[in-house]
Scaffold this active site. Structure first.
Site, mmCIF file in Angstrom:
data_model
loop_
_atom_site.group_PDB
_atom_site.id
_atom_site.type_symbol
_atom_site.label_atom_id
_atom_site.label_comp_id
_atom_site.label_asym_id
_atom_site.label_seq_id
_atom_site.Cartn_x
_atom_site.Cartn_y
_atom_site.Cartn_z
ATOM 1 N N CYS A 1 -17.127 6.135 0.404
ATOM 2 C CA CYS A 1 -16.844 4.865 1.239
ATOM 3 C C CYS A 1 -16.438 5.296 2.717
ATOM 4 O O CYS A 1 -15.944 6.317 2.910
ATOM 5 C CB CYS A 1 -15.753 4.165 0.647
ATOM 6 S SG CYS A 1 -14.933 2.723 1.583
ATOM 7 N N CYS B 1 -19.260 -4.756 3.823
ATOM 8 C CA CYS B 1 -19.390 -5.223 2.663
ATOM 9 C C CYS B 1 -18.720 -6.647 2.564
ATOM 10 O O CYS B 1 -19.131 -7.464 2.139
ATOM 11 C CB CYS B 1 -18.928 -4.590 1.663
ATOM 12 S SG CYS B 1 -17.079 -4.244 1.376
ATOM 13 N N CYS C 1 -20.693 -10.904 3.149
ATOM 14 C CA CYS C 1 -20.550 -11.532 1.867
ATOM 15 C C CYS C 1 -20.559 -13.031 2.123
ATOM 16 O O CYS C 1 -19.652 -13.535 3.384
ATOM 17 C CB CYS C 1 -18.887 -10.982 1.534
ATOM 18 S SG CYS C 1 -18.466 -12.243 0.139
ATOM 19 N N CYS D 1 -23.480 -7.200 -0.911
ATOM 20 C CA CYS D 1 -22.509 -6.111 -0.447
ATOM 21 C C CYS D 1 -23.145 -4.562 -0.787
ATOM 22 O O CYS D 1 -23.022 -3.710 -0.264
ATOM 23 C CB CYS D 1 -21.210 -6.436 -0.991
ATOM 24 S SG CYS D 1 -21.127 -6.276 -2.886
ATOM 25 N N CYS E 1 -24.205 -1.473 1.859
ATOM 26 C CA CYS E 1 -23.478 -0.427 1.956
ATOM 27 C C CYS E 1 -24.149 0.659 2.710
ATOM 28 O O CYS E 1 -25.187 1.236 2.011
ATOM 29 C CB CYS E 1 -22.913 -0.083 0.754
ATOM 30 S SG CYS E 1 -21.554 1.082 1.048
ATOM 31 N N ASP F 1 0.692 -1.305 -0.002
ATOM 32 C CA ASP F 1 -0.006 0.138 -0.029
ATOM 33 C C ASP F 1 0.738 1.179 -0.078
ATOM 34 O O ASP F 1 0.320 2.329 0.197
ATOM 35 C CB ASP F 1 -0.883 -0.071 1.420
ATOM 36 C CG ASP F 1 -2.032 -0.909 1.150
ATOM 37 O OD1 ASP F 1 -2.414 -1.456 0.004
ATOM 38 O OD2 ASP F 1 -2.804 -1.092 2.079
ATOM 39 N N CYS G 1 -14.145 0.165 7.754
ATOM 40 C CA CYS G 1 -15.535 -0.295 7.626
ATOM 41 C C CYS G 1 -15.309 -1.634 7.314
ATOM 42 O O CYS G 1 -14.717 -2.118 6.400
ATOM 43 C CB CYS G 1 -16.505 0.529 6.839
ATOM 44 S SG CYS G 1 -18.053 -0.212 6.521
ATOM 45 N N CYS H 1 -25.608 -12.308 -6.415
ATOM 46 C CA CYS H 1 -25.533 -12.048 -5.223
ATOM 47 C C CYS H 1 -25.139 -10.464 -5.133
ATOM 48 O O CYS H 1 -24.327 -9.749 -6.082
ATOM 49 C CB CYS H 1 -24.397 -12.521 -4.298
ATOM 50 S SG CYS H 1 -24.308 -11.837 -2.511
ATOM 51 N N CYS I 1 -19.226 -14.328 -7.928
ATOM 52 C CA CYS I 1 -20.385 -13.560 -7.206
ATOM 53 C C CYS I 1 -21.714 -13.771 -7.716
ATOM 54 O O CYS I 1 -22.515 -13.712 -6.731
ATOM 55 C CB CYS I 1 -20.170 -12.038 -7.491
ATOM 56 S SG CYS I 1 -18.703 -11.315 -6.640
#
Length: 333
Positions: A233, A263, A267, A213, A217, A152, A260, A210, A207
């Site tokens: 977000c 999501c 899942c 998420c 949110c 990151d 947070c 579905c 996915c």
């Protein structure tokens, strides 16, 4: 291979190619074994090349301003898409996943919430140390290998590389999901200047139909499947945003003061999450015991003590107080 090559030389040439391929296989397996030994949950390898599919997506996302105040996302556009511009002679991207899933939770359910990933020691430091150890071992075993570690901290599209390396698929919430372990893991990379055996990325997106998420949110940040408006977000609002949180999000923050998990918590694939075994990710004793009143009255001294080695320090004491105050005022309005 030249048609008129001497048969003896031809044999040596083929043998040389075979040995090179065997070396690549052996080196790749060695790297994966060492990664596991260091505590990484996943390790996959992809060829260092231009990310052709990601280029138009990143450009469109930036043009729509979905990065909010994260101006650094506009920098080094070419480097984000081509690791060869980050590391001289780059040939391989080694993608790794480090599990941080925990069932530990804050005792007071009414307290402002912190994302699971920030419970323990700052993952940047923990993961970077492991990457450095891995690179050292690679140099000891394989020889002089040039490379850099990324967590990151540089323009690397980690999810794109993890997908190419076969670690999983990029889901509708734009997190990388592994079919056997969900999504509660950090991603990191070693970009190196040697050729290795490359994994074949899975093509299936699991996915399906579905939309949990998207539906869950709190701030409607997932504006469409596979597209997250970063400026909406909660993680961005509580960490990256340096100005005041916009009033439009009053009552929509789901009581999150840092990051947070919504999501990911909803899942279905995270039913396969397993508890992490990294001692550094164990939360300090005080953190989970603080109640709502403690958070409302938190002092800088307490902040520095509880979050001494934590990723929460990124938002600073003033930022955390801002977030707590915003949550409090939202409830009073």
């Amino acid at each position: 291979m030249p048609i008129n090559m001497d048969p003896g030389f031809q044999f040596c040439f083929v043998l040389s190619l075979w040995r090179m391929q065997q070396n690549k296989l052996a080196y790749s397996q060695f790297i994966k074994d060492e990664a596991k030994h260091l505590g990484f949950m996943f390790c996959g390898i992809a060829k260092a090349d231009f990310l052709e599919e990601e280029a138009p997506r990143l450009e469109a996302w930036l043009k729509k301003g979905m990065h909010g105040e994260m101006q650094y996302m506009e920098n080094h556009f070419d480097k984000r898409l081509d690791p060869r511009l980050l590391v001289d002679g780059a040939k391989s991207v080694i993608s790794l996943g480090l599990n941080y899933y925990t069932e530990d939770a804050q005792v007071d359910a009414s307290s402002p919430k912190i994302s699971k990933y920030a419970y323990g020691t700052d993952y940047h430091h923990v993961t970077k140390d492991k990457l450095k150890q891995l690179l050292e071992v690679i140099n000891e075993k394989i020889g002089e290998v040039g490379g850099r570690a990324f967590v990151d901290s540089a323009p690397v599209l980690d999810k794109a590389w993890a997908k190419k390396a076969g670690l999983g698929w990029v889901a509708k919430n734009t997190n990388l999901i592994n079919q056997k372990a969900g999504s509660f893991f950090f991603l990191a990379e070693l970009i190196v200047d040697i050729e290795l055996e490359y994994d074949v990325a899975p093509t299936a997106d699991h996915c399906g139909t579905c939309t949990r998420c998207i539906d869950a949110c709190p701030t409607d940040a997932i504006v469409a499947p596979y597209i997250v408006d970063g400026s909406r977000c909660i993680s961005y609002l509580t960490i990256e945003l340096k100005n005041e949180i916009p009033k439009e999000f009053s009552g929509k923050m789901d009581n999150w003061m840092f990051g947070c998990d919504v999501c990911q918590d909803v899942c279905p694939w995270n039913k396969f999450s397993v508890l992490n075994t990294e001692p550094s990710f164990t939360p300090p004793p005080d953190l989970l015991q603080l109640n709502k009143k403690d958070w409302d009255e938190i002092t800088e001294d307490v902040f520095q003590k509880v979050f001494k080695n934590s990723a929460v320090k990124r938002t600073k004491f003033s930022g955390l107080k801002r977030n707590i105050s915003f949550l409090k005022s939202s409830k009073n309005n």
